[in-house]
Structure formats: C-alpha cells, structure tokens
Design an enzyme around this catalytic site. Structure first.
Site, PDB file in Angstrom:
ATOM      1  N   SER A 234       0.818  -1.220   0.000  1.00 57.94           N
ATOM      2  CA  SER A 234       0.000   0.000   0.000  1.00 57.94           C
ATOM      3  C   SER A 234       0.848   1.265   0.000  1.00 57.94           C
ATOM      4  O   SER A 234       0.934   1.960  -1.002  1.00 57.94           O
ATOM      5  CB  SER A 234      -0.953  -0.016   1.201  1.00 57.94           C
ATOM      6  OG  SER A 234      -1.747  -1.190   1.202  1.00 57.94           O
ATOM      7  N   VAL A 235       1.479   1.580   1.121  1.00 56.20           N
ATOM      8  CA  VAL A 235       2.278   2.797   1.250  1.00 56.20           C
ATOM      9  C   VAL A 235       3.620   2.414   1.853  1.00 56.20           C
ATOM     10  O   VAL A 235       3.669   1.764   2.900  1.00 56.20           O
ATOM     11  CB  VAL A 235       1.568   3.846   2.135  1.00 56.20           C
ATOM     12  CG1 VAL A 235       2.441   5.076   2.327  1.00 56.20           C
ATOM     13  CG2 VAL A 235       0.218   4.236   1.526  1.00 56.20           C
ATOM     14  N   GLY A 256      -1.675  -4.812   4.661  1.00 56.61           N
ATOM     15  CA  GLY A 256      -0.321  -4.610   5.150  1.00 56.61           C
ATOM     16  C   GLY A 256       0.280  -3.352   4.560  1.00 56.61           C
ATOM     17  O   GLY A 256      -0.296  -2.712   3.682  1.00 56.61           O
ATOM     18  N   ARG A 257       1.456  -2.977   5.096  1.00 52.56           N
ATOM     19  CA  ARG A 257       2.210  -1.830   4.580  1.00 52.56           C
ATOM     20  C   ARG A 257       1.308  -0.612   4.370  1.00 52.56           C
ATOM     21  O   ARG A 257       1.254  -0.035   3.298  1.00 52.56           O
ATOM     22  CB  ARG A 257       2.900  -2.195   3.273  1.00 52.56           C
ATOM     23  CG  ARG A 257       4.022  -3.189   3.451  1.00 52.56           C
ATOM     24  CD  ARG A 257       4.890  -3.280   2.209  1.00 52.56           C
ATOM     25  NE  ARG A 257       6.077  -4.090   2.464  1.00 52.56           N
ATOM     26  CZ  ARG A 257       7.092  -4.208   1.622  1.00 52.56           C
ATOM     27  NH1 ARG A 257       7.070  -3.571   0.476  1.00 52.56           N
ATOM     28  NH2 ARG A 257       8.135  -4.961   1.911  1.00 52.56           N
ATOM     29  N   SER A 258       0.686  -0.199   5.450  1.00 51.64           N
ATOM     30  CA  SER A 258      -0.278   0.906   5.308  1.00 51.64           C
ATOM     31  C   SER A 258      -0.085   2.000   6.367  1.00 51.64           C
ATOM     32  O   SER A 258      -1.052   2.377   7.030  1.00 51.64           O
ATOM     33  CB  SER A 258      -1.706   0.358   5.418  1.00 51.64           C
ATOM     34  OG  SER A 258      -1.957  -0.700   4.566  1.00 51.64           O
TER      35      SER A 258
END
Length: 428
Positions: A234-235, A256-258
């Site tokens: 994501s980010v 995930g990865r947010s």
C-alpha cells in the site's frame, strides 16, 4: 438562431473547463510553500503521448487531466514471460504471482511460471520540476501507468487524479506514485486503486517536504497477496531523510504496509481513517521517527505491526496528548480504535527531535474524522466542503486487456528492456 453541433459544444465546454482549472487549497505540512506550475496557463493534453511529453519537459506547467488517459497497450505487452509463484499465493488466480524482474533475485527459489502483463505499467511517467497535475471533476483518470518523481525534482502538485489498473494481478506490476530524491511535493485528493505493487512509495534517496493529504487508497482487488481481496502493498517509505506529512487520508481494504516506514525519516500521520484492514497498518522499521495522532482505526486487525518496530513511534493516547506542545505548538489529539487491535508506541524522543519545517498543522478531534475523511478524500471532491460520498463516482473496472492476452505482443528484446529498467530502479 444558430444551432451549435453538440460535439462542438462539448469540446468548447471542456476547453473552458481546462482554462479555468486551478489548484484548490494551499499546501500545508512539510510541503508548505509548494507552488507547482504556478501561474502557467492551464492546458489539457490531447493524448497519452502529449501527456508524457508535458510531464517530462523543463517548462513550468499546469497540466489538466480532463478525461481518462489509458496507457494499457501503448508500450506493448509481455506475453508468456518469466514470473514466479511466491509462498504468499495460496489461492491461485485470486492471489498475486510475481513478475521476475531482471537484476533482482526477489523470485529466488519460488516455483517458476509464465504470465502476460502490460509493459506500460512497469515504469511510471517521469515528472519534471515545477508541474501542477490537476483533474477536472471526477473525470481525471490515468489508467495503466503511474507517476515517477526522481533525481532531484521539486515543486510538484498532484491533485484530483485517479491512478488505476497497473497490472494488479502481479507483484512488481507497477507503482502508482513513486518518489526518489525529491523536495516540495504535494499529493492531494488523489485516488489509487488496482495496482500491482505500491500505491505510494519513496525510494532510498531523501524526499523532503512532502505532504500526502485528502487521498483515497482503495485496496479492494480480485488479486490479493493475502488471498482475501485486500491489497497488501500500500504505502512504503524507504527514503533516508524523508519528511512526510500524511493527513486526512482514507486507507481501506488493505492487508499490510499501510504504511511501512524505515530508515532516517520523519512521518507525521494525523486525522487519517483506516478501515477494514485485514492485516497490519503501521510497520515501523529501523531509523524511522513516526508521530501518530488523531487517527481513527475501524476494523483494523493490527494497527501496529509488533514484529518489526525497532524505529521510534509516538502513538498518542489521551494521557500523553500534552507532550506534543513543544514540538507542534499545540497538544496532540489522541487516536481512536474501534474493533481493532493495539496501537503501540510511546517514544517521546520522536517529539524532541521533530523537524522545524513542518509549520502549523491543525488537527480535528477523532469524532469528526470518519465522516470528514470519507466525504473529502479522493477525486471529484475538491468542492465538497465536507459533504459527498465515500468514494469517487468514477466506476473503475479492469479493462479486458489486463486479464487476457492482449492483441499485440512485445518482442523479447523490448520486454527484457522493460524488466531490466524496472529492476534497476525498484528494489523495495
């Protein structure tokens, strides 16, 4: 009485709209002072080629995105090319396989397979300094290709644009907005959906003076690395020396990865709304300094990844809100969690070393955040003033060419070049 042809009338209206288009609001946070194309005359490119040319040229520009620019098929396709099946894909066609990028060993010992993907999505369009990219209403869509800001570019505004459909079936299919060595960048009222890799990413070189605001990161997908219809990548913040304000954004249906944040960076995340995240939101790695305040987490399984938090995090609760006064000039706002896991982090060293360049940041209390963010984040909402629907009225569905073998195929040499070029610049 003279009767005008409907097509001529529509063209005239679009032209007038382009000429009248201007940035709404003022850059704030670390991106304060960003002017983009400034007073350059707004103009709408006629096609994808002209859009690419205008983005990359040295002239200050206000580039109006008044329609959909579809890049799918413009750089041919890679048919039956090398890919792999990562361990994460336990659900077949509902998961994500990975493109094998030359120059990277990411696929390692994963089982080999073949896949067909669109070359245009692998590498974003380069954006030069002093540019404003602004959409008209909810019509501004860039499909099949992202934006790439690198090599010291600065003073860029991206507002009211929807970036979508970058090989969403495949890991390494493409990033929507990537920064690597930039300064004074304002990303505002943007929507990102259906990407293969990152929705927003900063590379290893420092990206100072960045604000991401009022944007929607829509993780709903048919191809999920977590096999649950939620987008994992994501980010991602990897820049050494990044200074990023992340405010008033809507992050939903991710896993995930947010965000995932590492290295010597400072992130201020406030008044964002995380909703329906089946995995983790924050993942704070070594060297990162992250201030988290006034956010709302609703149905987020793991707001903070406990397995990878060697960085410094200050996640504000009601008891320590006053600690922020010396750093921000105001008390912080406590975060709110509903049907969610724990949000950890109480390192006040984040505040003592806070950069002075962020300026005033005005935060609202959490009772206002969900309704405000869902009404304002994303495209087509520049004039909503706190009212409106939760998502853009643009209906985005994958075009047929993205999931079937396209009508044209790249030669082996052009496909290999695309994969090598992508691998040289994307190691995260």
């Amino acid at each position: 009485m003279v009767l005008l042809h409907p097509l001529l009338t529509a063209a005239a209206l679009l032209g007038a709209s382009a000429r009248a288009q201007s940035v709404v609001g003022t850059p704030f946070g670390f991106a304060s002072g960003t002017t983009g194309g400034g007073n350059a005359a707004p103009a709408a490119p006629k096609d994808t080629n002209e859009l690419k040319e205008w983005l990359a040229d040295p002239n200050p520009r206000v580039i109006v995105i008044d329609k959909e620019f579809n890049f799918i098929g413009t750089e041919d396709t890679c048919t039956d090319c090398e890919c792999c099946i990562p361990d994460s894909n336990t659900c077949g066609d509902a998961g994500q396989n990975a493109i094998k990028t030359e120059g990277s060993d990411w696929c390692g010992s994963y089982p080999a397979t073949t896949c067909t993907y669109d070359n245009a999505g692998l590498e974003g369009m380069e954006v030069a300094s002093d540019k404003t990219i602004i959409g008209v209403g909810d019509a501004g869509v860039i499909r099949g290709k992202g934006l790439r800001l690198v090599n010291g570019v600065s003073n860029i505004i991206i507002q009211n644009v929807h970036i979508t459909e970058l090989n969403p079936q495949y890991i390494w299919g493409g990033d929507a907005i990537s920064l690597d060595g930039t300064d004074k960048i304002w990303v505002d009222h943007v929507k990102v959906s259906l990407v293969g890799r990152q929705m927003f990413v900063t590379g290893y070189e420092s990206s100072g003076g960045v604000t991401v605001s009022n944007s929607e990161f829509d993780g709903q997908t048919k191809w999920s690395a977590s096999c649950d219809g939620h987008h994992y990548w994501s980010v991602l913040g990897y820049g050494k020396g990044d200074q990023i304000t992340f405010a008033n954004n809507y992050i939903h249906h991710t896993s995930g990865r947010s965000p995932k944040i590492e290295f010597d960076s400072h992130w201020h995340a406030y008044n964002n709304f995380w909703e329906n995240n089946s995995g983790h939101a924050f993942d704070v790695g070594e060297g990162a300094n992250v201030l988290i305040e006034g956010n709302v987490f609703s149905n987020v399984k793991t707001p903070m990844n406990p397995e990878d938090t060697p960085g410094s995090t200050f996640a504000v609760n009601a008891q320590d809100a006053s600690s922020c006064t010396s750093a921000l000039g105001r008390p912080c706002i406590a975060n709110e969690l509903t049907s969610s896991g724990e949000l950890s982090g109480n390192d006040e060293a984040v505040l003592s070393g806070w950069p002075k360049g962020e300026g005033d940041t005005k935060a609202m209390t959490t009772d206002k955040v969900p309704s405000y963010v869902k009404a304002n984040a994303g495209v087509g909402k520049l004039g909503s003033g706190g009212s409106g629907a939760a998502s853009s009225s643009v209906s985005i569905t994958p075009s047929p060419t993205s999931s079937a073998i396209p009508s044209s195929s790249a030669t082996p040499s052009s496909s290999a070049y695309a994969r090598r070029h992508y691998a040289r610049h994307h190691h995260y």
